[in-house]
Design a protein around this motif. Structure first.
Motif, mmCIF file in Angstrom:
data_model
loop_
_atom_site.group_PDB
_atom_site.id
_atom_site.type_symbol
_atom_site.label_atom_id
_atom_site.label_comp_id
_atom_site.label_asym_id
_atom_site.label_seq_id
_atom_site.Cartn_x
_atom_site.Cartn_y
_atom_site.Cartn_z
ATOM 1 N N LEU A 46 0.860 -1.091 0.065
ATOM 2 C CA LEU A 46 0.003 -0.019 0.221
ATOM 3 C C LEU A 46 0.993 1.274 0.056
ATOM 4 N N ASP A 47 2.212 1.044 0.009
ATOM 5 C CA ASP A 47 3.019 2.204 0.238
ATOM 6 C C ASP A 47 3.735 2.462 -1.250
ATOM 7 N N PRO A 48 3.467 3.520 -1.872
ATOM 8 C CA PRO A 48 4.074 3.677 -3.233
ATOM 9 C C PRO A 48 5.762 3.605 -3.043
ATOM 10 N N GLN A 49 6.152 4.210 -1.900
ATOM 11 C CA GLN A 49 7.794 4.486 -1.767
ATOM 12 C C GLN A 49 8.401 2.911 -1.459
ATOM 13 N N LYS A 73 -8.227 -15.188 2.701
ATOM 14 C CA LYS A 73 -8.880 -15.026 1.222
ATOM 15 C C LYS A 73 -9.912 -13.703 1.375
ATOM 16 N N GLU A 74 -10.493 -13.455 2.554
ATOM 17 C CA GLU A 74 -11.297 -12.463 2.664
ATOM 18 C C GLU A 74 -10.596 -10.922 2.298
ATOM 19 N N ASP A 75 -9.358 -10.905 2.338
ATOM 20 C CA ASP A 75 -8.568 -9.590 2.395
ATOM 21 C C ASP A 75 -8.592 -9.249 0.697
ATOM 22 N N VAL A 76 -9.074 -10.042 -0.044
ATOM 23 C CA VAL A 76 -8.828 -9.629 -1.494
ATOM 24 C C VAL A 76 -9.983 -8.683 -1.756
ATOM 25 N N TYR A 77 -11.027 -8.714 -1.044
ATOM 26 C CA TYR A 77 -12.067 -7.756 -1.429
ATOM 27 C C TYR A 77 -11.786 -6.244 -0.855
ATOM 28 N N GLN A 78 -10.662 -6.135 -0.061
ATOM 29 C CA GLN A 78 -10.150 -4.732 0.255
ATOM 30 C C GLN A 78 -9.665 -3.931 -0.798
ATOM 31 N N GLU A 104 -9.229 -5.931 -11.538
ATOM 32 C CA GLU A 104 -9.193 -4.744 -11.500
ATOM 33 C C GLU A 104 -9.031 -4.287 -10.056
ATOM 34 N N LYS A 105 -8.036 -3.171 -9.793
ATOM 35 C CA LYS A 105 -7.762 -2.894 -8.492
ATOM 36 C C LYS A 105 -8.639 -1.609 -8.149
ATOM 37 N N ILE A 122 -2.988 -10.872 -7.133
ATOM 38 C CA ILE A 122 -2.937 -11.102 -5.842
ATOM 39 C C ILE A 122 -3.001 -12.666 -5.628
ATOM 40 N N ARG A 123 -2.246 -12.936 -4.479
ATOM 41 C CA ARG A 123 -2.055 -14.306 -4.299
ATOM 42 C C ARG A 123 -2.079 -14.601 -2.873
ATOM 43 N N LEU A 124 -2.703 -15.693 -2.461
ATOM 44 C CA LEU A 124 -2.556 -16.113 -0.982
ATOM 45 C C LEU A 124 -1.669 -17.629 -0.899
ATOM 46 N N PRO A 125 -0.509 -17.278 -0.401
ATOM 47 C CA PRO A 125 0.342 -18.353 -0.220
ATOM 48 C C PRO A 125 0.158 -19.370 0.924
#
Length: 344
Positions: A46-49, A73-78, A104-105, A122-125
């Motif tokens: 979430l941090d461009p730098q 898995k639920e994090d993807v919807y954010q 689409e982001k 996006i991946r969930l390892p």
């Protein structure tokens, strides 16, 4: 040169180290950690730098998108605008695991993380250390493979130590990578899913889960902006000249012998299946049994890195079967050879 902290996976059980992981990621700095595919070099997605630091550390072109790793898995919807039923099916079938989905982001994911694209991978390892690092960070982690751009990916702690000691804050040793190939990448932004990078999750497995045919563009060589890492730039290449030899193994033996006789002052090596090691008069690095594609995937990048350790001028690789996982193996080997293939 900064001091790099090197820990084992067990060191993450220490409270002070857990806090250090959190502080490092939250402050926009870099942590290398194991996944089930290959090692990743991670920072706050979430941090461009922070994403820029990944590109700088790897020497990676800034239009080559990063994969965002989540721990639930639920994090993807954010982080995405829409999740289709088809994507839901693949998430249920293969997450956690070596499958990356492109969506689409939304505005939470900066363009610096996506290589300037409106889509996000996006991946969930499934690796427990990777999941723990993401949880401790408290944010999704952008993490491409932990190698200097263009070199073979890292599947051992020694690989990442050689490439990044003094260039990142923390390296976590999780032992050899379980799979050894980067994740399969699928574009979910059109009606029919499209494979952009093959991996351990094969086209056949995906079509079986969806009960429908899908597209595969992983063998194309695009020149514009690309949605997946591994499609555009030179990848996996040792320093020596790499050629894939396609045909009968005895014909390959004769070709290598003739080439060696004609260039006696050069050094040579062969990469091939274990069954053929004794056929050659030059050093041979075995990938694994012709009957065990998982073993060959596990050893692939280590074999390519060994070529630099051996300081080899010419590297000849036997063309593998492209059935099932072999398709992903040859995808990596063809890139390592710059698509230099000789039919025998």
């Amino acid at each position: 040169m900064k001091q790099t902290l090197c820990w084992s996976g067990a060191d993450l059980n220490l409270i002070e180290n857990q806090q250090k992981i959190h502080e490092t990621i939250q402050s926009g700095h870099l942590v290398i950690f194991p996944t089930e595919t290959v090692y990743g070099i991670g920072a706050n997605a979430l941090d461009p730098q922070a994403s820029k630091r990944i590109y700088q550390a790897k020497g990676r072109p800034s239009d080559n998108p990063l994969i965002v790793h989540i721990s639930n898995k639920e994090d993807v919807y954010q982080y995405v605008r829409f999740v289709s039923e088809t994507a839901e099916t693949l998430m249920a079938a293969f997450w956690p695991g070596p499958l990356t989905l492109i969506f689409e982001k939304n505005e939470r994911i900066p363009l610096e993380t996506t290589g300037g694209l409106s889509t996000v991978a996006i991946r969930l390892p499934s690796n427990p250390i990777a999941r723990q690092v993401i949880d401790l960070a408290g944010v999704p982690i952008a993490a491409p493979s932990a190698n200097i751009s263009g070199k073979p990916s890292s599947t051992l702690f020694q690989h990442v130590f050689d490439d990044f000691n003094g260039r990142v804050d923390i390296i976590i040793d999780g032992g050899p990578s379980e799979i050894g190939l980067e994740s399969t990448v699928i574009d979910m932004t059109s009606e029919i899913p499209t494979i952009l990078r093959p991996g351990f999750i094969t086209k056949k497995m995906i079509e079986s889960a969806l009960n429908m045919p899908i597209y595969d563009l992983s063998d194309t060589k695009p020149t514009g902006n690309v949605k997946s890492p591994g499609m555009k730039y030179t990848h996996y290449k040792p320093k020596g000249d790499v050629t894939i030899l396609k045909g009968d193994i005895e014909a390959m033996r004769d070709y290598v012998r003739s080439h060696h006789l004609n260039h006696p002052n050069q050094t040579y090596a062969v990469i091939c299946e274990s069954e053929y090691v004794t056929l050659f008069d030059v050093p041979v690095r075995a990938l694994g049994s012709v009957h065990d594609q998982k073993e060959m995937a596990h050893n692939l990048f280590a074999a390519l890195r060994d070529m630099d350790l051996w300081a080899v001028d010419y590297i000849f690789i036997h063309h593998l079967s492209t059935d099932d996982l072999g398709y992903a193996l040859m995808n990596r080997l063809e890139k390592a050879a710059g698509y230099q293939i000789i039919e025998l």
